[in-house]
Design an enzyme around this catalytic site. Structure first.
Site, PDB file in Angstrom:
ATOM      1  N   TYR A 238      19.007  36.281  -6.247  1.00 44.97           N
ATOM      2  CA  TYR A 238      17.783  37.446  -7.084  1.00 44.97           C
ATOM      3  C   TYR A 238      16.302  36.514  -5.743  1.00 44.97           C
ATOM      4  O   TYR A 238      15.788  37.333  -6.074  1.00 44.97           O
ATOM      5  CB  TYR A 238      17.173  37.308  -8.556  1.00 44.97           C
TER       6      TYR A 238
ATOM      7  N   ASP B  11      22.173  54.271  -4.266  1.00 45.92           N
ATOM      8  CA  ASP B  11      22.554  55.798  -3.788  1.00 45.92           C
ATOM      9  C   ASP B  11      22.631  55.526  -5.295  1.00 45.92           C
ATOM     10  O   ASP B  11      21.923  57.302  -5.049  1.00 45.92           O
ATOM     11  CB  ASP B  11      24.164  55.399  -3.905  1.00 45.92           C
TER      12      ASP B  11
ATOM     13  N   ARG C  81      27.111  44.197  -4.243  1.00 45.22           N
ATOM     14  CA  ARG C  81      28.602  44.227  -5.467  1.00 45.22           C
ATOM     15  C   ARG C  81      29.661  45.182  -5.129  1.00 45.22           C
ATOM     16  O   ARG C  81      30.682  44.454  -5.119  1.00 45.22           O
ATOM     17  CB  ARG C  81      27.184  45.826  -6.359  1.00 45.22           C
TER      18      ARG C  81
ATOM     19  N   THR D  37      19.679  56.392  -7.556  1.00 50.90           N
ATOM     20  CA  THR D  37      18.551  57.248  -7.228  1.00 50.90           C
ATOM     21  C   THR D  37      18.741  58.283  -5.887  1.00 50.90           C
ATOM     22  O   THR D  37      17.977  59.373  -7.264  1.00 50.90           O
ATOM     23  CB  THR D  37      17.645  55.930  -6.614  1.00 50.90           C
TER      24      THR D  37
ATOM     25  N   ARG E 256      16.812  50.650 -13.895  1.00 49.31           N
ATOM     26  CA  ARG E 256      17.821  50.889 -14.729  1.00 49.31           C
ATOM     27  C   ARG E 256      17.480  52.081 -15.322  1.00 49.31           C
ATOM     28  O   ARG E 256      17.019  51.816 -16.780  1.00 49.31           O
ATOM     29  CB  ARG E 256      19.276  50.188 -14.544  1.00 49.31           C
TER      30      ARG E 256
ATOM     31  N   ILE F 107      19.623  47.102  -1.207  1.00 52.02           N
ATOM     32  CA  ILE F 107      19.524  45.276  -0.317  1.00 52.02           C
ATOM     33  C   ILE F 107      21.242  45.043   0.345  1.00 52.02           C
ATOM     34  O   ILE F 107      21.261  44.597   0.922  1.00 52.02           O
ATOM     35  CB  ILE F 107      19.543  43.914  -2.017  1.00 52.02           C
ATOM     36  N   ASP F 108      22.078  45.663  -0.671  1.00 53.79           N
ATOM     37  CA  ASP F 108      23.446  46.063  -0.198  1.00 53.79           C
ATOM     38  C   ASP F 108      23.761  46.138   0.771  1.00 53.79           C
ATOM     39  O   ASP F 108      25.037  46.559   1.359  1.00 53.79           O
ATOM     40  CB  ASP F 108      24.369  46.241  -1.449  1.00 53.79           C
TER      41      ASP F 108
ATOM     42  N   ILE G 226      17.219  36.087  -2.791  1.00 54.16           N
ATOM     43  CA  ILE G 226      17.077  36.391  -1.597  1.00 54.16           C
ATOM     44  C   ILE G 226      16.668  38.411  -1.843  1.00 54.16           C
ATOM     45  O   ILE G 226      16.176  38.731  -0.377  1.00 54.16           O
ATOM     46  CB  ILE G 226      18.605  36.812  -1.085  1.00 54.16           C
ATOM     47  N   ARG G 227      16.399  38.843  -3.166  1.00 49.38           N
ATOM     48  CA  ARG G 227      16.007  40.041  -2.257  1.00 49.38           C
ATOM     49  C   ARG G 227      13.782  39.939  -3.671  1.00 49.38           C
ATOM     50  O   ARG G 227      13.660  41.195  -2.930  1.00 49.38           O
ATOM     51  CB  ARG G 227      17.055  41.191  -4.010  1.00 49.38           C
TER      52      ARG G 227
HETATM   53  N1  LIG Z   1      24.473  59.539 -10.591  1.00 46.47           N
HETATM   54  C1  LIG Z   1      23.500  60.320 -11.118  1.00 46.47           C
HETATM   55  N2  LIG Z   1      21.985  60.680 -11.206  1.00 46.47           N
HETATM   56  C2  LIG Z   1      21.290  61.014 -11.972  1.00 46.47           C
HETATM   57  N3  LIG Z   1      21.025  60.113 -11.726  1.00 46.47           N
HETATM   58  C3  LIG Z   1      21.335  58.490 -11.604  1.00 46.47           C
HETATM   59  C4  LIG Z   1      22.785  58.508 -11.466  1.00 46.47           C
HETATM   60  N4  LIG Z   1      22.856  57.055 -11.346  1.00 46.47           N
HETATM   61  C5  LIG Z   1      21.960  56.493 -11.144  1.00 46.47           C
HETATM   62  N5  LIG Z   1      21.446  57.639 -11.804  1.00 46.47           N
HETATM   63  C6  LIG Z   1      19.497  56.892 -11.736  1.00 46.47           C
HETATM   64  O1  LIG Z   1      19.318  56.057 -11.150  1.00 46.47           O
HETATM   65  C7  LIG Z   1      18.539  55.307 -11.628  1.00 46.47           C
HETATM   66  C8  LIG Z   1      18.904  53.932 -10.411  1.00 46.47           C
HETATM   67  O2  LIG Z   1      19.592  53.827 -10.172  1.00 46.47           O
HETATM   68  P1  LIG Z   1      20.906  52.450 -10.317  1.00 46.47           P
HETATM   69  O3  LIG Z   1      20.325  51.432 -11.159  1.00 46.47           O
HETATM   70  O4  LIG Z   1      22.219  52.739  -9.929  1.00 46.47           O
HETATM   71  O5  LIG Z   1      20.336  51.617  -8.348  1.00 46.47           O
HETATM   72  P2  LIG Z   1      20.445  52.591  -6.770  1.00 46.47           P
HETATM   73  O6  LIG Z   1      19.481  53.438  -6.934  1.00 46.47           O
HETATM   74  O7  LIG Z   1      21.938  52.576  -6.840  1.00 46.47           O
HETATM   75  O8  LIG Z   1      19.864  51.116  -6.500  1.00 46.47           O
HETATM   76  P3  LIG Z   1      20.717  49.765  -6.336  1.00 46.47           P
HETATM   77  O9  LIG Z   1      22.323  50.119  -7.156  1.00 46.47           O
HETATM   78  O10 LIG Z   1      20.728  49.653  -4.862  1.00 46.47           O
HETATM   79  O11 LIG Z   1      19.683  48.714  -7.330  1.00 46.47           O
HETATM   80  C9  LIG Z   1      18.852  55.063 -12.640  1.00 46.47           C
HETATM   81  O12 LIG Z   1      17.183  55.266 -13.420  1.00 46.47           O
HETATM   82  C10 LIG Z   1      20.455  55.948 -12.541  1.00 46.47           C
HETATM   83  O13 LIG Z   1      20.286  55.975 -14.112  1.00 46.47           O
HETATM   84  O1  LIG Z   2      21.302  42.409 -11.787  1.00 44.61           O
HETATM   85  P1  LIG Z   2      20.153  43.812 -11.719  1.00 44.61           P
HETATM   86  O2  LIG Z   2      18.676  43.273 -11.300  1.00 44.61           O
HETATM   87  O3  LIG Z   2      21.027  45.056 -12.032  1.00 44.61           O
HETATM   88  O4  LIG Z   2      20.889  43.927 -10.243  1.00 44.61           O
HETATM   89  C1  LIG Z   2      21.687  43.553  -9.990  1.00 44.61           C
HETATM   90  C2  LIG Z   2      22.415  44.293  -7.880  1.00 44.61           C
HETATM   91  O5  LIG Z   2      21.882  44.874  -7.971  1.00 44.61           O
HETATM   92  C3  LIG Z   2      22.319  44.939  -6.996  1.00 44.61           C
HETATM   93  O6  LIG Z   2      21.019  43.902  -5.663  1.00 44.61           O
HETATM   94  C4  LIG Z   2      21.922  46.057  -6.226  1.00 44.61           C
HETATM   95  O7  LIG Z   2      22.409  47.259  -6.538  1.00 44.61           O
HETATM   96  C5  LIG Z   2      23.097  44.244  -6.483  1.00 44.61           C
HETATM   97  O8  LIG Z   2      23.918  43.830  -4.966  1.00 44.61           O
HETATM   98  C6  LIG Z   2      23.700  43.396  -7.297  1.00 44.61           C
HETATM   99  O9  LIG Z   2      24.620  43.665  -8.400  1.00 44.61           O
HETATM  100 MG   LIG Z   3      23.628  51.422  -6.578  1.00 46.99          MG
END
Ligand SMILES: Nc1ncnc2c1ncn2[C@@H]1O[C@H](COP(=O)(O)OP(=O)(O)OP(=O)(O)O)[C@@H](O)[C@H]1O
Ligand SMILES: O=P(O)(O)OC[C@H]1O[C@](O)(CO)[C@@H](O)[C@@H]1O
Ligand SMILES: [Mg+2]
Length: 531
Positions: free
Chosen positions: A418, A232, A307, A234, A206, A261-262, A420-421
């Site tokens: 964790y 979202d 979440r 990403t 992240r 996963i959500d 389940i994923r």
């Molecule tokens: N608005 C944004 N613009 C550019 N990059 C973003 C933005 N939001 C998040 N990112 C980047 O995308 C990557 C993943 O984001 P995030 O940790 O929110 O997980 P995600 O892709 O939403 O997946 P999940 O929430 O399902 O685990 C991170 O490296 C983060 O810095």
């Molecule tokens: O603890 P981490 O790895 O940041 O991820 C937890 C979050 O990731 C997810 O699995 C996906 O966004 C959420 O359900 C959960 O809140």
């Molecule tokens: Mg997300």
């Protein structure tokens, strides 16, 4: 054609302007410059991309995805190598008709307008990359999800086996890996069997998103197809990478593959790994039920991921039939008083001697925050860190029983979040991941870019990034699925008028373009753009 103005073209190939940049860090350095040709081509005026919307008769709307030819002129095309592939050449009409689109809404009335459509995914007769010229990379970002390895494996397999592509690299550890880590060569041999493992072989993270450094790295490494697997956040990042690539006029296809996963990505039917997660959650619910049944006056409480969206909890509850109460973020609940959770818990324990509660991690966060007075902490990506609703609820129920009743009482709290994923994807998710990966590769090879791939009513589509980043998919608590869930548990609905109104407002699709909105949109054309 849509209205993109032509401008003086830049030379077909030019020497890299960033030859002094460190490939690992993205910073300029004094290393001996490596002279290489970049993949810049003659470009049109550098313009911010606009939604590509095409209208047709009877209210037909196509929300199309960008194509490399939108901003690069004179791109050569090549016959699709699949036409000589023995496995595919026998399939009649294997190539997708250029006019094929998929309707977003399939429940219609006799006089409904035809409505919004998306471009159908699949192989095209001509491609915009020669196999030997393709240099692809794959990155996984955000939390883990069952199926990540399957998607990686299938992208590699599709590129290699269908299109003869040899140069494929994994970007290590999410977005930041573009500028801070070495790449991992991905060959069919290297990825063979990885679909049987959970996690992602190339790592994830992240935070660490730096648009300029990422695109510098893409440019410096000569990468021309970028496959970005993530949720979202990403996909928002992928969209910004596409914009920067376009601004620089690079012949680079940027493709998103939605992962969550959500199940919180809108428009698509379901996200990969969700099915596996729901299945895995059954094990925790079964354990909670066994514990609850075997102990006197016992509650089995299970916390599941989710979440902002409670799909895992809702589907796991519906599948199990052993659950007496399911709490999700979309449906606020309260503890005390008539119709509250405590009243229901007491009633179930008196009637049945045991009960099972499933709570999504994002449920009741307002109540927990109120009671714990916690900070507004965020993770590295800016996502709000949640309080542990499972622990909080366990505590509250225990306190209530101690104070209010004479009953001997037990509570077993199971937190399999964790688990389940982190498991490998099940058979149906594996097939789904294969379709996603193949569709993504076909799209990139056909020159489409700036899109996410996903199924809409069972058909793989190319979706513009904005369509899946503009809002999150949530459980609609005024919908029949939530009603089914409520009737399976017999729990109180906790609904009040405000919740119902909010839910109905949420349900209206925000970009369902109406004819009067389209009239004002200068990019709207009356005929389909065929690339
Ligand atoms: N608005 C944004 N613009 C550019 N990059 C973003 C933005 N939001 C998040 N990112 C980047 O995308 C990557 C993943 O984001 P995030 O940790 O929110 O997980 P995600 O892709 O939403 O997946 P999940 O929430 O399902 O685990 C991170 O490296 C983060 O810095
Ligand atoms: O603890 P981490 O790895 O940041 O991820 C937890 C979050 O990731 C997810 O699995 C996906 O966004 C959420 O359900 C959960 O809140
Ligand atoms: Mg997300």
């Amino acid at each position: 054609m849509h209205s993109v103005t032509h401008a003086a073209s830049i030379g077909a190939f030019k020497l890299s302007s960033d030859k002094n940049r460190d490939r690992k860090t993205g910073n300029r350095n004094s290393r001996k410059p490596e002279v290489k040709l970049t993949h810049r081509s003659p470009v049109m005026a550098v313009s911010e991309s606009q939604p590509k919307v095409v209208t047709g008769d009877h209210g037909y709307v196509l929300e199309d995805v960008p194509h490399l030819t939108d901003y690069i002129t004179d791109l050569p095309t090549y016959p699709n190598p699949l036409q000589d592939n023995p496995a595919y050449a026998v399939v009649e009409q294997y190539f997708v008709d250029m006019d094929d689109t998929i309707a977003q809404k399939i429940v219609v009335h006799a006089n409904s307008p035809r409505g919004t459509h998306f471009r159908r995914a699949g192989p095209r007769q001509k491609v915009y990359f020669k196999s030997d010229d393709v240099h692809a990379c794959i990155v996984t970002c955000g939390g883990l999800c069952p199926g990540l390895n399957t998607v990686i494996r299938e992208i590699v397999g599709s590129l290699h086996d269908m299109y003869g592509v040899k140069r494929i690299e994994g970007i290590e550890g999410g977005y930041r890996g573009f500028y801070s880590r070495n790449t991992i060569p991905l060959t069919p041999k290297a990825v063979n069997g990885i679909h049987k493992r959970g996690g992602t072989i190339i790592g994830t993270s992240r935070g660490g998103y730096d648009n300029k450094k990422i695109v510098n790295s893409i440019e410096d490494r000569g990468i021309n197809q970028v496959y970005i697997i993530g949720g979202d956040g990403t996909q928002k990042g992928a969209s910004a990478i596409y914009e920067e690539v376009r601004r620089r006029g690079l012949k680079v296809a940027v493709v998103g593959i939605p992962k969550t996963i959500d199940n919180d990505i809108p428009v698509i039917d379901q996200s990969f790994g969700f099915d596996t997660a729901v299945e895995e959650a059954q094990r925790a619910i079964n354990a909670a039920h066994v514990e609850a049944e075997s102990n006197e006056n016992c509650i089995g409480l299970v916390k599941l991921m989710g979440r902002n969206s409670g799909f895992i909890a809702m589907y796991a509850t519906l599948a199990s039939r052993d659950v007496d109460c399911c709490l999700i973020p979309e449906s606020s609940f309260y503890l005390e008083g008539p119709g509250g959770l405590f009243e229901y818990v007491e009633q179930r324990i008196k009637e049945n001697g045991h009960m099972v509660i499933v709570v999504a991690e994002g449920a009741g966060q307002d109540l927990v925050a109120e009671s714990l007075r916690t900070n507004d902490d965020k993770d590295a990506s800016g996502n709000k860190l949640l309080n542990d609703v499972g622990l909080w609820l366990s505590q509250k129920i225990k306190e209530h029983f101690k104070k209010q009743t004479e009953m001997e009482f037990n509570l077993k709290y199971i937190d399999p979040t964790y688990m389940i994923r982190a498991v490998p994807s099940n058979a149906s998710d594996n097939v789904y991941c294969t379709l996603l990966a193949q569709s993504a590769v076909h799209g990139a090879m056909a020159g489409y870019t700036g899109f996410t791939v996903g199924p809409v009513h069972g058909r793989e589509c190319y979706l513009p990034f904005y369509r899946i980043t503009e809002k999150q998919n949530k459980v609609v608590i005024t919908d029949r699925m939530w009603a089914r869930m409520l009737s399976s548990t017999n729990q109180p609905s906790f609904l009040n008028t405000k919740d119902i109104i909010e839910s109905i407002m949420d349900e209206a699709p925000p970009t369902q373009l109406l004819d009067d909105q389209l009239a004002d949109n200068s990019l709207v054309t009356k005929e389909a753009t065929v690339c």
